[in-house]
Write an enzyme that holds these catalytic residues in place. Sequence first.
Site, PDB file in Angstrom:
ATOM      1  N   GLY A  38       0.817  -1.211   0.000  1.00 50.66           N
ATOM      2  CA  GLY A  38       0.000   0.000   0.000  1.00 50.66           C
ATOM      3  C   GLY A  38       0.845   1.253   0.000  1.00 50.66           C
ATOM      4  N   GLY A  59       0.913   4.419  -0.457  1.00 56.56           N
ATOM      5  CA  GLY A  59       0.368   5.766  -0.506  1.00 56.56           C
ATOM      6  C   GLY A  59       1.386   6.719   0.082  1.00 56.56           C
ATOM      7  N   GLY A  63       3.259   5.089   3.102  1.00 54.33           N
ATOM      8  CA  GLY A  63       4.025   3.958   2.598  1.00 54.33           C
ATOM      9  C   GLY A  63       5.245   4.390   1.806  1.00 54.33           C
ATOM     10  N   LYS A  81      -4.131   7.762  19.372  1.00 55.96           N
ATOM     11  CA  LYS A  81      -4.241   8.157  17.964  1.00 55.96           C
ATOM     12  C   LYS A  81      -5.693   8.102  17.509  1.00 55.96           C
ATOM     13  CE  LYS A  81      -2.806   9.183  13.771  1.00 55.96           C
ATOM     14  NZ  LYS A  81      -1.868   8.333  13.023  1.00 55.96           N
ATOM     15  N   ASN A 117      -8.181  11.024  15.765  1.00 62.83           N
ATOM     16  CA  ASN A 117      -8.905  10.798  14.518  1.00 62.83           C
ATOM     17  C   ASN A 117     -10.411  10.935  14.696  1.00 62.83           C
ATOM     18  OD1 ASN A 117      -6.655  10.338  12.881  1.00 62.83           O
ATOM     19  ND2 ASN A 117      -6.592   8.163  13.360  1.00 62.83           N
ATOM     20  N   SER A 129      -7.663  12.885   5.931  1.00 67.84           N
ATOM     21  CA  SER A 129      -7.906  11.852   4.910  1.00 67.84           C
ATOM     22  C   SER A 129      -9.401  11.641   4.701  1.00 67.84           C
ATOM     23  CB  SER A 129      -7.234  10.539   5.311  1.00 67.84           C
ATOM     24  OG  SER A 129      -7.730  10.089   6.564  1.00 67.84           O
TER      25      SER A 129
END
Length: 318
Positions: free
Chosen positions: A28, A30, A33, A197, A201, A267
Site C-alpha cells: 500500500g 500511498g 508507505g 491516535k 482521529n 484523509s
Amino acid sequence: MNIAFSTANIILSKTIPAAETMNIVILGPGAIGKLWAYHLNKAGHRVSLWSRKTERVLSVAVEHKTESLLVQNNNEHRLKEADIILITVKARQVENAIHPLLPYLSQETILLFMHNGMGTTDLLTATLAKYPTLLATTSHGAMLTASGSVAHTGRGNTIIGGLNEKGKQCRFIADVFHHALPNTEWTQDIYQALWHKLSVNCAINPLTAILQCKNGDLAKAQNQAMLSTIIDEISRVMQSEGIDIQKNRLRSQINTVIQATAENLSSMNRDIALGRVTEIEFITGYLLKRARYHNVAVPENEKLYNQVKELERNGITK
C-alpha cells in the site's frame, strides 16, 4: 537478512544492528508507505512495493530530497524473501489486501500494520497467529502531491508494539525504523498508543469531513461546543477501556494536533470530497463498538458516524 525463531522463540528478542540489511515489502504505497519506502531504502534496506499498479518498477520521491528512487513493485520473489511486510493500506482495505500475499510468506515474516483506525486485526485473528505481528501508529504527516511525490508535511513520532507473543519478541524493529526515520520507539502496551491516535482521529476526521474544512478550522469558536462534547464522550470510552486519560488532558492533546496540522485536510475530508469510501468504520465505528460493549452513551459521536455514512451513500464514485 533471514530471521528465524528458535524453539524457545528467543532469537527475535535480540537486538539486531540497525545498519543490517533487511528485506522489506511495503503493502500500500500511498503517502505514508512511500515516505517509509524512501527512508528505509536510504538507511540501506532492500525495499520493494506491493500495490494495485501494474508497473514492475515505481518511482519514489520525497519533496526537498535530491534524488528519487526506482523500487521494485509486485515482485513475488521479493515477497518470498521478505523479513517484514509493512502494511500501510487504508484500514478498510487491510483484509482484502493481505490475503493474496500470505501464500508467498514464510511464517517467520514479520507483519507490521501501520494505518489509521482500530479493529482491522480483529478480523484476522486466526491468520495472524501464524506470524510475528506488530501494530504501529505514527504522527508523521505525509501527503501525495500532484506529481506523485511525497510531501513530508510534519515530523512526528512512531510507536511500535507486539500484537501477539511472537510479535512481542521483535523489539529490535523499533531500532530499525528509528534508524531510518526518527523518532521511533517500542512500547509494551501498543493499545494505549493506538487509542490516543484513535481519539485524535475521532475528534478531527469526521468533523472536517462533514464541514469540508481544514483541521485548523475546528479551533474556531463556532465549533468549540461540539468538539468539547465529542471529546468528553471519547474520554469516557477510553476510561472504560482502562486508558488513563482525563477529558482536559485529552482536549489539550487534540488541540495541539489541530494547531500543528492547521493547514492540513484530513484523509476523511479528502475521501468525502473525492467520492470515496472513508475509514469511518475503523475510527468512529470502532469507538461506537467499544462504547456499546461498556454501555457508554456517545450520542454526538453516533451522530457524526451517521452523517459521514450518509455523505458516503450520496457521493461515492470510486
